[in-house]
Design a protein around this motif. Sequence first.
Motif, PDB file in Angstrom:
ATOM      1  N   SER A  59       0.967  -1.418  -0.072  1.00 55.82           N
ATOM      2  CA  SER A  59      -0.131   0.264  -0.045  1.00 55.82           C
ATOM      3  C   SER A  59       0.892   1.341   0.056  1.00 55.82           C
ATOM      4  O   SER A  59       1.907   1.299   0.456  1.00 55.82           O
ATOM      5  CB  SER A  59      -0.821   0.021   1.426  1.00 55.82           C
ATOM      6  OG  SER A  59       0.019   0.269   2.447  1.00 55.82           O
ATOM      7  N   GLY A  60       0.183   2.372  -0.404  1.00 51.00           N
ATOM      8  CA  GLY A  60       1.163   3.666  -0.408  1.00 51.00           C
ATOM      9  C   GLY A  60       1.433   4.042   1.004  1.00 51.00           C
ATOM     10  O   GLY A  60       2.329   4.595   1.171  1.00 51.00           O
ATOM     11  N   SER A  61       0.581   3.893   2.086  1.00 49.76           N
ATOM     12  CA  SER A  61       0.738   4.098   3.426  1.00 49.76           C
ATOM     13  C   SER A  61       1.947   3.462   4.007  1.00 49.76           C
ATOM     14  O   SER A  61       3.049   3.807   4.568  1.00 49.76           O
ATOM     15  CB  SER A  61      -0.223   3.749   4.337  1.00 49.76           C
ATOM     16  OG  SER A  61      -1.527   4.412   3.939  1.00 49.76           O
ATOM     17  N   HIS A  85      -1.370  14.084   3.056  1.00 45.92           N
ATOM     18  CA  HIS A  85      -1.833  12.563   3.613  1.00 45.92           C
ATOM     19  C   HIS A  85      -1.109  12.196   4.511  1.00 45.92           C
ATOM     20  O   HIS A  85      -1.433  11.489   5.482  1.00 45.92           O
ATOM     21  CB  HIS A  85      -1.742  11.804   2.239  1.00 45.92           C
ATOM     22  CG  HIS A  85      -2.781  10.562   2.220  1.00 45.92           C
ATOM     23  ND1 HIS A  85      -2.319   9.319   2.900  1.00 45.92           N
ATOM     24  CD2 HIS A  85      -4.089  10.487   1.931  1.00 45.92           C
ATOM     25  CE1 HIS A  85      -3.382   8.558   2.710  1.00 45.92           C
ATOM     26  NE2 HIS A  85      -4.386   9.158   2.199  1.00 45.92           N
ATOM     27  N   GLU A  90      -2.648   8.929   7.864  1.00 48.12           N
ATOM     28  CA  GLU A  90      -2.143   7.785   7.885  1.00 48.12           C
ATOM     29  C   GLU A  90      -1.801   7.098   9.416  1.00 48.12           C
ATOM     30  O   GLU A  90      -0.877   6.809   9.640  1.00 48.12           O
ATOM     31  CB  GLU A  90      -0.634   7.740   7.118  1.00 48.12           C
ATOM     32  CG  GLU A  90      -0.851   8.118   5.616  1.00 48.12           C
ATOM     33  CD  GLU A  90       0.107   8.042   4.498  1.00 48.12           C
ATOM     34  OE1 GLU A  90       1.323   7.379   4.949  1.00 48.12           O
ATOM     35  OE2 GLU A  90      -0.232   8.307   3.498  1.00 48.12           O
ATOM     36  N   GLU A 137       4.172  16.147  -1.619  1.00 50.79           N
ATOM     37  CA  GLU A 137       3.099  15.392  -1.904  1.00 50.79           C
ATOM     38  C   GLU A 137       2.591  15.876  -3.381  1.00 50.79           C
ATOM     39  O   GLU A 137       2.434  16.999  -3.416  1.00 50.79           O
ATOM     40  CB  GLU A 137       1.755  15.447  -0.993  1.00 50.79           C
ATOM     41  CG  GLU A 137       0.654  14.542  -1.486  1.00 50.79           C
ATOM     42  CD  GLU A 137      -0.497  14.690  -0.596  1.00 50.79           C
ATOM     43  OE1 GLU A 137      -0.241  14.225   0.795  1.00 50.79           O
ATOM     44  OE2 GLU A 137      -1.522  14.558  -0.920  1.00 50.79           O
ATOM     45  N   ASN A 141      -3.532  15.680  -2.622  1.00 54.08           N
ATOM     46  CA  ASN A 141      -4.972  15.153  -2.742  1.00 54.08           C
ATOM     47  C   ASN A 141      -6.009  16.263  -2.251  1.00 54.08           C
ATOM     48  O   ASN A 141      -6.813  16.447  -2.748  1.00 54.08           O
ATOM     49  CB  ASN A 141      -4.905  13.814  -1.642  1.00 54.08           C
ATOM     50  CG  ASN A 141      -6.138  13.101  -1.584  1.00 54.08           C
ATOM     51  OD1 ASN A 141      -7.328  13.976  -1.710  1.00 54.08           O
ATOM     52  ND2 ASN A 141      -6.121  11.825  -1.142  1.00 54.08           N
ATOM     53  N   ASP A 170       5.675  11.856  -1.680  1.00 52.29           N
ATOM     54  CA  ASP A 170       4.280  10.946  -1.585  1.00 52.29           C
ATOM     55  C   ASP A 170       3.969  11.317  -3.044  1.00 52.29           C
ATOM     56  O   ASP A 170       3.016  12.146  -3.122  1.00 52.29           O
ATOM     57  CB  ASP A 170       3.502  11.322  -0.544  1.00 52.29           C
ATOM     58  CG  ASP A 170       2.196  10.703  -0.622  1.00 52.29           C
ATOM     59  OD1 ASP A 170       1.693   9.973  -1.597  1.00 52.29           O
ATOM     60  OD2 ASP A 170       1.614  10.763   0.367  1.00 52.29           O
ATOM     61  N   ALA A 172       1.738   9.526  -4.608  1.00 50.28           N
ATOM     62  CA  ALA A 172       0.646   8.546  -4.990  1.00 50.28           C
ATOM     63  C   ALA A 172       0.045   8.533  -6.310  1.00 50.28           C
ATOM     64  O   ALA A 172      -0.318   7.828  -6.959  1.00 50.28           O
ATOM     65  CB  ALA A 172      -0.441   8.657  -3.866  1.00 50.28           C
ATOM     66  N   ARG A 173      -0.270  10.106  -6.656  1.00 54.65           N
ATOM     67  CA  ARG A 173      -0.685  10.323  -8.119  1.00 54.65           C
ATOM     68  C   ARG A 173       0.404  10.908  -9.001  1.00 54.65           C
ATOM     69  O   ARG A 173      -0.163  12.146  -9.520  1.00 54.65           O
ATOM     70  CB  ARG A 173      -1.713  11.076  -7.869  1.00 54.65           C
ATOM     71  CG  ARG A 173      -3.129  10.412  -7.116  1.00 54.65           C
ATOM     72  CD  ARG A 173      -4.548  10.865  -6.809  1.00 54.65           C
ATOM     73  NE  ARG A 173      -5.230  10.455  -6.238  1.00 54.65           N
ATOM     74  CZ  ARG A 173      -5.489  10.114  -5.071  1.00 54.65           C
ATOM     75  NH1 ARG A 173      -4.698  10.606  -4.121  1.00 54.65           N
ATOM     76  NH2 ARG A 173      -6.276   9.304  -4.393  1.00 54.65           N
ATOM     77  N   LYS A 201      -4.511   3.523  -7.599  1.00 55.75           N
ATOM     78  CA  LYS A 201      -5.314   4.395  -7.735  1.00 55.75           C
ATOM     79  C   LYS A 201      -5.916   4.566  -9.212  1.00 55.75           C
ATOM     80  O   LYS A 201      -6.569   3.726  -9.593  1.00 55.75           O
ATOM     81  CB  LYS A 201      -4.773   5.681  -7.108  1.00 55.75           C
ATOM     82  CG  LYS A 201      -4.428   5.493  -5.523  1.00 55.75           C
ATOM     83  CD  LYS A 201      -4.149   6.617  -4.769  1.00 55.75           C
ATOM     84  CE  LYS A 201      -4.295   6.384  -3.228  1.00 55.75           C
ATOM     85  NZ  LYS A 201      -3.360   5.310  -2.638  1.00 55.75           N
TER      86      LYS A 201
HETATM   87  C1  LIG Z   1      -1.668  11.363  -1.428  1.00 54.42           C
HETATM   88  C2  LIG Z   1      -1.804  10.005  -0.967  1.00 54.42           C
HETATM   89  N1  LIG Z   1      -0.712   9.254  -0.361  1.00 54.42           N
HETATM   90  C3  LIG Z   1      -0.560   8.297   0.162  1.00 54.42           C
HETATM   91  C4  LIG Z   1      -1.980   7.478   0.085  1.00 54.42           C
HETATM   92  C5  LIG Z   1      -2.025   6.153   0.929  1.00 54.42           C
HETATM   93  O1  LIG Z   1      -2.285   4.968  -0.141  1.00 54.42           O
HETATM   94  P1  LIG Z   1      -2.891   3.553   0.422  1.00 54.42           P
HETATM   95  O2  LIG Z   1      -4.596   3.868   0.740  1.00 54.42           O
HETATM   96  O3  LIG Z   1      -2.479   2.776  -0.611  1.00 54.42           O
HETATM   97  O4  LIG Z   1      -2.331   3.325   1.701  1.00 54.42           O
HETATM   98  C6  LIG Z   1      -3.055   7.816  -0.431  1.00 54.42           C
HETATM   99  C7  LIG Z   1      -4.213   7.040  -0.514  1.00 54.42           C
HETATM  100  O5  LIG Z   1      -5.540   7.564  -0.983  1.00 54.42           O
HETATM  101  C8  LIG Z   1      -2.992   9.195  -0.902  1.00 54.42           C
HETATM  102  O6  LIG Z   1      -4.108   9.980  -1.506  1.00 54.42           O
END
Ligand SMILES: Cc1ncc(COP(=O)(O)O)c(C=O)c1O
Length: 343
Positions: A59-61, A85, A90, A137, A141, A170, A172-173, A201
Amino acid sequence: MNYSDFRSDTVTKPTERMRKAMYEAEVGDDVLGDDPTVKKLEEIAAEKIGKESALFVPSGSMGNAICVKIWTKEGDEVILEERCHIYNIELGNLSVLSRVLPRPVPSKRGEMSPEDVEKAIRKRGLTSNGTSLICLENTHNFWSGAVVSVENFKEIRKIAQKHNLKIHLDGARIFNASIAKKIHVTEWTSLVDSVMFCLSKGLSAPIGSIVVGSKEFIEEARRFRKLLGGGMRQVGVIASAGIVALEEMIERLEEDHILAKRLAYGLAEIKGIELNPDDVETNIIIFKIRKNGINAPLFVDLLRGKGILALSISENEVRFCTHKDVTEHDVERALKACREILQ
Ligand SMILES: Cc1ncc(COP(=O)(O)O)c(C=O)c1O
């Protein structure tokens, strides 16, 4: 009821090609270094992000937690943007797993000013263990998917170098940022020391994120992943979907951005919604509810009753997210539902 699901791009289901790849994946014990599909995914990921090595994580976390842990010692300070995030969503993993002190900094739509970042740096001494890491980030988000500029990364990089700090992204996107600005991800990633990005995602893989960095960094990351219980065995079964995500699903993110713009312009016309549609650069739309007697949680409940799923992220803020499993029809349906509730 048949729902139009705008809660997150994490709700995306794997594509037919992903399911086929998962079925056919060649696998081995990845903890023992035997899974060829994971190795292939990690090679493709490292190459795309422009760094030496990569590690598949559940996972991202977990990916973010691993990176923070490696770059810090207990008691260190970490500078990060106040709505990010890692800091907010987290479960306090900075404090729980790395035992560091987060030092949040305000920003303009996700961009911390280099002056504010420099002011937040603490030197090691009698009263502080000192700052060791800056987290960025991108896309951001909770700033409605805003793209943090390469220029801002460059300015923060200069500060980090001056004070001998590491930078973790981070991302993620991060591919949404790249597609939105039509620039290669390496424009950003070359300016940081480690990157986490998500396959699960908008890229639509069912599971998984990737940590990217130097060879030495990834060796450490592999050890800490194991400590967290994230060492997985025949995991090529899901890594195979990640390969399809990286090979086939990046370019199409533009479709999500186009739908998000359409939704944002429609929402901005509705009385009781406060939103500047020009702020919507990628696939996330965050707007305020300005109507007596209706707060964001109630608004989201009322939407659910009309078949629309969204998230309330504060007392008066609602988040919609576009992705491959929503269509123009879903956007029209969502706009109609919002109008009916707020009329
Ligand atoms: C910017 C950002 N970082 C990290 C994460 C964490 O990802 P995960 O849900 O896979 O743990 C998210 C999840 O929505 C996110 O939006």
